[in-house]
Scaffold this active site. Structure first.
Site, mmCIF file in Angstrom:
data_model
loop_
_atom_site.group_PDB
_atom_site.id
_atom_site.type_symbol
_atom_site.label_atom_id
_atom_site.label_comp_id
_atom_site.label_asym_id
_atom_site.label_seq_id
_atom_site.Cartn_x
_atom_site.Cartn_y
_atom_site.Cartn_z
ATOM 1 N N ASP A 66 32.253 43.691 32.343
ATOM 2 C CA ASP A 66 33.560 43.499 32.987
ATOM 3 C C ASP A 66 34.598 44.377 32.272
ATOM 4 O O ASP A 66 34.619 44.466 31.044
ATOM 5 C CB ASP A 66 33.975 42.021 32.914
ATOM 6 C CG ASP A 66 35.116 41.697 33.870
ATOM 7 O OD1 ASP A 66 34.892 40.955 34.838
ATOM 8 O OD2 ASP A 66 36.240 42.210 33.633
ATOM 9 N N ILE A 67 35.470 44.996 33.048
ATOM 10 C CA ILE A 67 36.475 45.914 32.485
ATOM 11 C C ILE A 67 37.533 45.161 31.669
ATOM 12 O O ILE A 67 38.201 45.760 30.813
ATOM 13 C CB ILE A 67 37.124 46.725 33.640
ATOM 14 C CG1 ILE A 67 37.664 48.051 33.146
ATOM 15 C CG2 ILE A 67 38.181 45.930 34.369
ATOM 16 C CD1 ILE A 67 38.024 49.022 34.268
ATOM 17 N N ASN A 92 33.393 32.860 41.265
ATOM 18 C CA ASN A 92 34.729 32.505 41.734
ATOM 19 C C ASN A 92 34.736 32.670 43.258
ATOM 20 O O ASN A 92 34.300 33.711 43.768
ATOM 21 C CB ASN A 92 35.797 33.411 41.115
ATOM 22 C CG ASN A 92 36.006 33.122 39.644
ATOM 23 O OD1 ASN A 92 35.879 31.983 39.205
ATOM 24 N ND2 ASN A 92 36.327 34.152 38.865
ATOM 25 N N GLN A 100 39.315 34.786 42.641
ATOM 26 C CA GLN A 100 38.506 35.897 43.169
ATOM 27 C C GLN A 100 39.417 37.048 43.586
ATOM 28 O O GLN A 100 40.381 36.855 44.333
ATOM 29 C CB GLN A 100 37.663 35.442 44.370
ATOM 30 C CG GLN A 100 36.690 36.529 44.824
ATOM 31 C CD GLN A 100 35.840 36.111 46.025
ATOM 32 O OE1 GLN A 100 36.051 35.063 46.628
ATOM 33 N NE2 GLN A 100 34.884 36.955 46.362
ATOM 34 N N HIS A 150 29.823 38.412 43.176
ATOM 35 C CA HIS A 150 29.478 38.775 41.793
ATOM 36 C C HIS A 150 29.442 37.517 40.947
ATOM 37 O O HIS A 150 30.291 36.631 41.073
ATOM 38 C CB HIS A 150 30.460 39.796 41.209
ATOM 39 C CG HIS A 150 31.895 39.401 41.362
ATOM 40 N ND1 HIS A 150 32.592 39.548 42.534
ATOM 41 C CD2 HIS A 150 32.766 38.845 40.482
ATOM 42 C CE1 HIS A 150 33.822 39.104 42.383
ATOM 43 N NE2 HIS A 150 33.962 38.667 41.136
ATOM 44 N N HIS A 205 29.760 35.998 37.256
ATOM 45 C CA HIS A 205 30.230 36.248 35.895
ATOM 46 C C HIS A 205 29.253 35.590 34.920
ATOM 47 O O HIS A 205 28.904 34.407 35.092
ATOM 48 C CB HIS A 205 31.605 35.604 35.662
ATOM 49 C CG HIS A 205 32.724 36.191 36.465
ATOM 50 N ND1 HIS A 205 33.651 37.069 35.939
ATOM 51 C CD2 HIS A 205 33.088 36.012 37.764
ATOM 52 C CE1 HIS A 205 34.535 37.395 36.867
ATOM 53 N NE2 HIS A 205 34.219 36.775 37.983
HETATM 54 P P1 5GP Z 1 36.861 37.947 40.274
HETATM 55 O O1 5GP Z 1 38.241 37.765 39.747
HETATM 56 O O2 5GP Z 1 36.874 38.538 41.685
HETATM 57 O O3 5GP Z 1 35.970 36.753 40.183
HETATM 58 O O4 5GP Z 1 36.189 39.007 39.323
HETATM 59 C C1 5GP Z 1 36.420 40.378 39.415
HETATM 60 C C2 5GP Z 1 36.153 40.924 38.058
HETATM 61 O O5 5GP Z 1 35.965 42.313 38.186
HETATM 62 C C3 5GP Z 1 37.299 40.707 37.073
HETATM 63 O O6 5GP Z 1 36.827 39.967 35.956
HETATM 64 C C4 5GP Z 1 37.747 42.120 36.724
HETATM 65 O O7 5GP Z 1 38.100 42.257 35.359
HETATM 66 C C5 5GP Z 1 36.531 42.948 37.073
HETATM 67 N N1 5GP Z 1 36.831 44.297 37.511
HETATM 68 C C6 5GP Z 1 37.792 44.670 38.397
HETATM 69 N N2 5GP Z 1 37.755 46.003 38.591
HETATM 70 C C7 5GP Z 1 36.754 46.479 37.802
HETATM 71 C C8 5GP Z 1 36.239 47.792 37.563
HETATM 72 O O8 5GP Z 1 36.679 48.793 38.122
HETATM 73 N N3 5GP Z 1 35.218 47.897 36.677
HETATM 74 C C9 5GP Z 1 34.693 46.802 36.044
HETATM 75 N N4 5GP Z 1 33.697 47.024 35.186
HETATM 76 N N5 5GP Z 1 35.152 45.561 36.235
HETATM 77 C C10 5GP Z 1 36.177 45.396 37.113
#
Ligand code: 5GP
Ligand code: ZN
Length: 113
Positions: free
Chosen positions: A30-31, A86, A93, A99, A101
């Site tokens: 995760d970034i 999420n 989300q 995805h 985590h």
């Molecule tokens: P969500 O919030 O949708 O459950 O999770 C999305 C996740 O993707 C977040 O934890 C966010 O930090 C990660 N993320 C968003 N953009 C990027 C990206 O360009 N590269 C990577 N490696 N992670 C990302």
């Protein structure tokens, strides 16, 4: 899907720190990590999220959990880790390609925030 961030990561069009890949899944760091281990496991096939998932997606949804368990074993975080889907903006989300985590490597409190 052409304008999906995680489809682009799976295809290598956007760089990522790859952790694991097989026929069905791609996993990367995760970034914006929320724990020492914060890996995202994504199905290569575009599935929006859990609430949009169809019965034919069931195996893939469960398979991501097994990939998470494999990565957790490799990283020696089996004392305590968490896997999270999420679902929806209210749960945080932000990317609408399914995805999972994988979070671990530090104490994880309950209930989560
Ligand atoms: P969500 O919030 O949708 O459950 O999770 C999305 C996740 O993707 C977040 O934890 C966010 O930090 C990660 N993320 C968003 N953009 C990027 C990206 O360009 N590269 C990577 N490696 N992670 C990302
Ligand atoms: Zn996608």
């Amino acid at each position: 899907m052409s304008d999906c961030l995680f489809c682009k990561i799976v295809e290598g069009k956007i760089p990522s720190k790859k952790v694991y890949e097989d026929e069905h899944t791609f996993a990367f760091e995760d970034i914006n990590p929320q724990a020492p281990t914060h890996v995202l496991i994504v199905p290569k096939r575009h599935v929006v999220d859990l609430k949009e998932a169809k019965p034919e997606d069931a195996e893939l949804i469960g398979y991501c959990q097994l990939v998470a368990a494999k990565i957790a074993r490799q990283r020696n975080i089996e004392n305590g880790y968490r896997t999270v889907y999420n679902v929806g903006p209210g749960a945080g989300q932000t990317v609408f390609h399914l995805h999972l985590h994988l979070l671990g490597g530090r104490p994880l409190s309950w209930p989560p925030g």
